[in-house]
Design a protein around this motif. Structure first.
Motif, PDB file in Angstrom:
ATOM      1  N   ILE B 215       0.824  -1.214   0.000  1.00 46.84           N
ATOM      2  CA  ILE B 215       0.000   0.000   0.000  1.00 46.84           C
ATOM      3  C   ILE B 215       0.862   1.269   0.000  1.00 46.84           C
ATOM      4  CG2 ILE B 215      -1.851   1.246   1.180  1.00 46.84           C
ATOM      5  CD1 ILE B 215      -2.625  -1.482  -0.071  1.00 46.84           C
ATOM      6  N   ILE B 216       1.817   1.370   0.947  1.00 49.90           N
ATOM      7  CA  ILE B 216       2.631   2.593   1.056  1.00 49.90           C
ATOM      8  C   ILE B 216       3.361   2.926  -0.254  1.00 49.90           C
ATOM      9  CG2 ILE B 216       4.640   3.629   2.205  1.00 49.90           C
ATOM     10  CD1 ILE B 216       2.335   3.764   3.995  1.00 49.90           C
ATOM     11  N   PRO B 217       4.056   1.958  -0.883  1.00 56.06           N
ATOM     12  CA  PRO B 217       4.767   2.320  -2.118  1.00 56.06           C
ATOM     13  C   PRO B 217       3.848   2.889  -3.193  1.00 56.06           C
ATOM     14  CG  PRO B 217       5.440   0.147  -1.371  1.00 56.06           C
ATOM     15  CD  PRO B 217       4.274   0.553  -0.519  1.00 56.06           C
ATOM     16  N   GLN B 218       2.602   2.414  -3.226  1.00 58.89           N
ATOM     17  CA  GLN B 218       1.681   2.922  -4.238  1.00 58.89           C
ATOM     18  C   GLN B 218       1.068   4.250  -3.831  1.00 58.89           C
ATOM     19  OE1 GLN B 218      -0.935   0.036  -6.251  1.00 58.89           O
ATOM     20  NE2 GLN B 218      -0.068  -1.474  -4.876  1.00 58.89           N
ATOM     21  N   ALA B 219       1.034   4.523  -2.512  1.00 56.86           N
ATOM     22  CA  ALA B 219       0.440   5.776  -2.044  1.00 56.86           C
ATOM     23  C   ALA B 219       1.437   6.921  -2.123  1.00 56.86           C
ATOM     24  CB  ALA B 219      -0.060   5.615  -0.612  1.00 56.86           C
ATOM     25  N   LEU B 220       2.748   6.610  -2.090  1.00 58.26           N
ATOM     26  CA  LEU B 220       3.788   7.653  -2.054  1.00 58.26           C
ATOM     27  C   LEU B 220       3.620   8.730  -3.128  1.00 58.26           C
ATOM     28  CD1 LEU B 220       7.214   5.972  -1.160  1.00 58.26           C
ATOM     29  CD2 LEU B 220       5.968   7.711   0.107  1.00 58.26           C
ATOM     30  N   PRO B 221       3.446   8.355  -4.412  1.00 58.58           N
ATOM     31  CA  PRO B 221       3.309   9.406  -5.426  1.00 58.58           C
ATOM     32  C   PRO B 221       2.105  10.313  -5.169  1.00 58.58           C
ATOM     33  CG  PRO B 221       3.621   7.265  -6.454  1.00 58.58           C
ATOM     34  CD  PRO B 221       3.408   7.014  -4.997  1.00 58.58           C
ATOM     35  N   ALA B 222       1.075   9.768  -4.518  1.00 51.65           N
ATOM     36  CA  ALA B 222      -0.112  10.579  -4.237  1.00 51.65           C
ATOM     37  C   ALA B 222       0.127  11.523  -3.062  1.00 51.65           C
ATOM     38  CB  ALA B 222      -1.314   9.684  -3.943  1.00 51.65           C
ATOM     39  N   PHE B 223       1.118  11.218  -2.211  1.00 54.81           N
ATOM     40  CA  PHE B 223       1.423  12.105  -1.086  1.00 54.81           C
ATOM     41  C   PHE B 223       2.055  13.415  -1.556  1.00 54.81           C
ATOM     42  CE2 PHE B 223       2.327   8.259   1.901  1.00 54.81           C
ATOM     43  CZ  PHE B 223       0.968   8.077   2.068  1.00 54.81           C
ATOM     44  N   ILE B 224       2.915  13.326  -2.589  1.00 49.15           N
ATOM     45  CA  ILE B 224       3.826  14.431  -2.901  1.00 49.15           C
ATOM     46  C   ILE B 224       3.129  15.773  -3.195  1.00 49.15           C
ATOM     47  CG2 ILE B 224       5.714  15.172  -4.418  1.00 49.15           C
ATOM     48  CD1 ILE B 224       6.496  13.005  -2.435  1.00 49.15           C
ATOM     49  N   PRO B 225       2.135  15.827  -4.115  1.00 52.89           N
ATOM     50  CA  PRO B 225       1.546  17.146  -4.399  1.00 52.89           C
ATOM     51  C   PRO B 225       0.911  17.777  -3.160  1.00 52.89           C
ATOM     52  CG  PRO B 225       0.804  15.500  -5.977  1.00 52.89           C
ATOM     53  CD  PRO B 225       1.520  14.763  -4.901  1.00 52.89           C
ATOM     54  N   GLY B 226       0.202  16.970  -2.371  1.00 52.31           N
ATOM     55  CA  GLY B 226      -0.440  17.482  -1.155  1.00 52.31           C
ATOM     56  C   GLY B 226       0.584  17.954  -0.148  1.00 52.31           C
ATOM     57  N   LEU B 227       1.633  17.155   0.041  1.00 51.88           N
ATOM     58  CA  LEU B 227       2.685  17.532   0.992  1.00 51.88           C
ATOM     59  C   LEU B 227       3.352  18.837   0.547  1.00 51.88           C
ATOM     60  CD1 LEU B 227       4.593  14.269   2.021  1.00 51.88           C
ATOM     61  CD2 LEU B 227       3.115  15.719   3.405  1.00 51.88           C
ATOM     62  N   THR B 228       3.634  18.950  -0.755  1.00 51.54           N
ATOM     63  CA  THR B 228       4.287  20.165  -1.252  1.00 51.54           C
ATOM     64  C   THR B 228       3.466  21.387  -0.888  1.00 51.54           C
ATOM     65  OG1 THR B 228       5.098  18.875  -3.109  1.00 51.54           O
ATOM     66  CG2 THR B 228       5.275  21.254  -3.297  1.00 51.54           C
ATOM     67  N   SER B 229       2.169  21.341  -1.143  1.00 47.52           N
ATOM     68  CA  SER B 229       1.368  22.537  -0.890  1.00 47.52           C
ATOM     69  C   SER B 229       1.278  22.809   0.615  1.00 47.52           C
ATOM     70  CB  SER B 229       0.002  22.442  -1.555  1.00 47.52           C
ATOM     71  OG  SER B 229      -0.912  21.800  -0.733  1.00 47.52           O
ATOM     72  N   GLN B 230       1.285  21.744   1.443  1.00 47.18           N
ATOM     73  CA  GLN B 230       1.282  21.974   2.887  1.00 47.18           C
ATOM     74  C   GLN B 230       2.597  22.580   3.364  1.00 47.18           C
ATOM     75  OE1 GLN B 230      -1.328  22.099   4.561  1.00 47.18           O
ATOM     76  NE2 GLN B 230      -2.485  21.227   2.864  1.00 47.18           N
ATOM     77  N   TYR B 231       3.718  22.153   2.766  1.00 45.27           N
ATOM     78  CA  TYR B 231       5.017  22.711   3.144  1.00 45.27           C
ATOM     79  C   TYR B 231       5.099  24.186   2.751  1.00 45.27           C
ATOM     80  CZ  TYR B 231       6.695  17.960   4.052  1.00 45.27           C
ATOM     81  OH  TYR B 231       6.866  16.702   4.553  1.00 45.27           O
ATOM     82  N   LEU B 232       4.556  24.512   1.569  1.00 45.92           N
ATOM     83  CA  LEU B 232       4.541  25.913   1.126  1.00 45.92           C
ATOM     84  C   LEU B 232       3.707  26.745   2.093  1.00 45.92           C
ATOM     85  CD1 LEU B 232       4.127  25.566  -2.752  1.00 45.92           C
ATOM     86  CD2 LEU B 232       6.211  25.885  -1.446  1.00 45.92           C
ATOM     87  N   ASN B 233       2.552  26.218   2.483  1.00 46.28           N
ATOM     88  CA  ASN B 233       1.705  26.920   3.443  1.00 46.28           C
ATOM     89  C   ASN B 233       2.434  27.131   4.755  1.00 46.28           C
ATOM     90  OD1 ASN B 233      -0.488  27.278   1.848  1.00 46.28           O
ATOM     91  ND2 ASN B 233      -1.550  25.427   2.523  1.00 46.28           N
ATOM     92  N   LEU B 234       3.126  26.074   5.206  1.00 43.79           N
ATOM     93  CA  LEU B 234       3.847  26.161   6.475  1.00 43.79           C
ATOM     94  C   LEU B 234       4.876  27.287   6.422  1.00 43.79           C
ATOM     95  CD1 LEU B 234       5.098  23.132   8.502  1.00 43.79           C
ATOM     96  CD2 LEU B 234       6.477  25.167   8.330  1.00 43.79           C
ATOM     97  N   ALA B 235       5.628  27.332   5.323  1.00 46.00           N
ATOM     98  CA  ALA B 235       6.667  28.359   5.196  1.00 46.00           C
ATOM     99  C   ALA B 235       6.041  29.750   5.251  1.00 46.00           C
ATOM    100  CB  ALA B 235       7.430  28.160   3.893  1.00 46.00           C
ATOM    101  N   LYS B 236       4.923  29.927   4.554  1.00 47.19           N
ATOM    102  CA  LYS B 236       4.276  31.241   4.535  1.00 47.19           C
ATOM    103  C   LYS B 236       3.651  31.569   5.889  1.00 47.19           C
ATOM    104  CE  LYS B 236       2.236  30.012   0.734  1.00 47.19           C
ATOM    105  NZ  LYS B 236       1.260  29.991  -0.364  1.00 47.19           N
ATOM    106  N   ASN B 237       3.051  30.533   6.520  1.00 47.82           N
ATOM    107  CA  ASN B 237       2.430  30.755   7.821  1.00 47.82           C
ATOM    108  C   ASN B 237       3.438  31.130   8.896  1.00 47.82           C
ATOM    109  OD1 ASN B 237      -0.153  30.269   6.988  1.00 47.82           O
ATOM    110  ND2 ASN B 237      -0.120  28.093   7.509  1.00 47.82           N
ATOM    111  N   SER B 238       4.722  30.815   8.658  1.00 45.70           N
ATOM    112  CA  SER B 238       5.735  31.116   9.674  1.00 45.70           C
ATOM    113  C   SER B 238       5.841  32.622   9.923  1.00 45.70           C
ATOM    114  CB  SER B 238       7.093  30.554   9.262  1.00 45.70           C
ATOM    115  OG  SER B 238       7.628  31.338   8.224  1.00 45.70           O
TER     116      SER B 238
END
Lengths: 248, 297
Positions: B215-238
């Motif tokens: 399951i995890i190996p197949q879910a990994l590619p689906a994590f990336i776009p969501g994680l990227t946008s959350q990381y961008l938000n985090l940086a801006k929210n700082s």
């Protein structure tokens, strides 16, 4: 004659009071092939999935290879059953991130704790039996549907199962690819594999099955030998269904 | 005919854009000449004159504005980087726990996600600062054998001290982002077809082995776009650091604008700072995505 599978009054109801399975009982003897037929929504898939614990049921008892399960879920027993029963799905369900050989050796290495080289050798042997050993290093999406389904059969065989379950194995295939899968299944039956097959393939059922179970609305309408079922079905409902199939 | 209409529309669009930019630039030049400050960056080399509570490098008020901004940069990077790691870690745990539909753990994590996502980050930062840290009256609130010590002065981990402002920001950002990351993780795992679960189960694989290997190996590619946008938000929210008085790049820019009136220059510095930082995050995540895809084939 060793009985491999005994189902006694298996009943499963969905929340709205509709019975997915209604007191389904049957037996299967070692080395025989049971074909389950019925219109869509009749509970065929649900029934075959209860055999290896992918579906639970509410009443009744199931004896698979001497392991008894009932409505109380016993994970350990279900796991034991799954180690000895193989399953082939309509949508193949190969693991897309693993190569063909990795798909096949995953369970032998992780479940049966076999050596990798030994598992790979056996996997290659099974692939060559199916005539697809040249694909061993490829990924599932590089193969045709028929080839993928034959890999799925090999994956199930790699655990040396005592019973094989087929849930509409040819329904997702292009018409010209159906026969290569049916031929593989025919060979298995000839080699004495015990099988339960959900299918709409009349010719295959006529030729290979020892028993046909006809299911409608979760109820067993009749269990007959294929000679009787296809030429002289005892129930009106079965005859109607067969007429419908013929027309298509 | 259709081509002509398209062409005409594009001309109109370009004209509107030119007029818009012209109005903005005109406003800017009028305002600049009115204040009489002008537009240049020479002031960066003058002494800043204000002190900083949070200085990872040597700094005194006699140092230049440029150096003060650089300290702010480092402070921002420090809190963003650490929050990113904590948020990801907590997010993964909560996301996995959330998959247990009927268990107590599943219920708790669903509650966590609901509360954290539905309340403003500013409020949460205030909570961690005023309720979380400033209320720890005695000097050792939680003291585990000199390993970690929570107090009104912040966190003391193996003798490395983190101020209460930094700690509150770290807690606030990590926990806020973790709730969103948890949903990204859950969504990614749910994107794997159910047939894959049935396939590994029918092979007798345990839930754990199947989860990790299938399951995890197949879910990994689906994590990336969501994680990227959350990381961008985090940086801006700082940049909400200013609310708890942590001297990040935004807070220092704010002080400098008040002192010098160099608003335009400071905005340009801030803008390019975050543009560079977020482009960096986006590109690193893109690289990770490529690595995941290439590891399969």
């Amino acid at each position: 004659m060793e009985t491999v599978l005994i189902a006694k009054n298996i009943t499963k109801s969905f929340s709205k009071g509709i019975n997915a399975l209604n007191k389904v009982s049957f037996t299967l003897v070692k080395g025989k092939v049971l074909v389950i037929m019925g219109p869509s929504g009749s509970g065929k898939s649900t029934l075959i999935r209860t055999i290896n614990g992918l579906e639970t049921f509410d009443e009744g008892e199931l004896n698979v290879l001497g392991i008894k399960i009932d409505s109380n879920i016993d994970e350990r027993k279900i796991k034991k059953i799954r180690r000895r029963v193989g399953m082939v799905f309509q949508q193949f369900n190969l693991f897309p991130h693993l190569t063909i050989l990795e798909n096949i050796t995953l369970a032998p290495i992780n479940v049966q704790k076999r050596q990798q080289t030994e598992a790979e050798e056996f996997g290659m042997y099974l692939l060559s039996q199916m005539g697809i050993d040249s694909h061993a290093k490829k990924y599932p999406n590089q193969l045709s549907g028929g080839e993928q389904q034959r890999v799925a059969i090999v994956r199930a065989l790699a655990l040396k199962p005592e019973l094989l379950l087929f849930d509409e194995p040819t329904s997702a295939l292009d018409p010209e690819r159906i026969n290569e899968v049916l031929d593989a299944m025919r060979n298995l039956a000839n080699q004495g594999m015990t099988m339960v097959v959900v299918t709409h393939e009349i010719d295959f059922a006529k030729e290979v099955s020892d028993k046909v179970l006809f299911l409608d609305n979760g109820k067993v309408i009749e269990i007959s030998s294929p000679d009787i079922f296809f030429s002289n079905a005892s129930h009106e409902r079965s005859r109607k269904f067969l007429n419908q199939l013929d027309k298509n | 005919m259709r081509l002509n209409i398209k062409f005409f529309l594009q001309i109109v669009l370009i004209l509107i854009l030119i007029i818009f930019v012209w109005i903005i630039l005109n406003n800017l030049s009028i305002n600049l000449s009115r204040t009489g400050i002008g537009f240049d960056f020479y002031w960066l080399s003058k002494p800043a004159g204000f002190s900083l509570a949070e200085k990872p490098l040597r700094y005194s008020p006699s140092d230049t504005y440029a150096w003060a901004l650089f300290i702010g940069w480092i402070n921002s990077l420090k809190v963003i980087f650490l929050s990113l790691i904590f948020a990801t870690f907590i997010g993964i745990l909560i996301g996995f726990a959330r998959l247990n539909k009927n268990s107590f753990i599943g219920l708790i994590s669903a509650g966590y996600i609901t509360v954290i996502r539905q309340t403003p980050l500013l409020l949460q930062l205030m909570f961690w600062y005023f309720v979380g840290f400033l209320n720890l009256r005695n000097n050792n609130f939680l003291n585990f054998n000199q390993i970690i010590n929570f107090s009104v002065q912040g966190i003391d981990l193996f003798g490395i001290k983190f101020s209460s402002e930094f700690s509150a920001l770290l807690f606030g950002l990590s926990i806020f982002s973790s709730a969103f990351i948890a949903e990204v993780i859950r969504g990614g795992i749910l994107s794997v077809p159910f047939g894959q679960w049935e396939a590994f189960r029918s092979l007798g694989l345990s839930e754990r082995t199947g989860f990790i290997k299938i399951i995890i190996p197949q879910a990994l590619p689906a994590f990336i776009p969501g994680l990227t946008s959350q990381y961008l938000n985090l940086a801006k929210n700082s940049t909400l650091a200013i609310a708890v008085g942590y001297s990040d790049i935004y807070a220092i820019n704010d002080t400098i604008i008040n002192q010098t009136g160099r608003a335009i220059e400071c905005f340009i510095i801030l803008l390019s700072s975050f543009l560079i930082l977020n482009l960096l995050i986006t590109n690193i995540m893109g690289l990770i995505n490529k690595l995941i895809i290439s590891s399969r084939k």
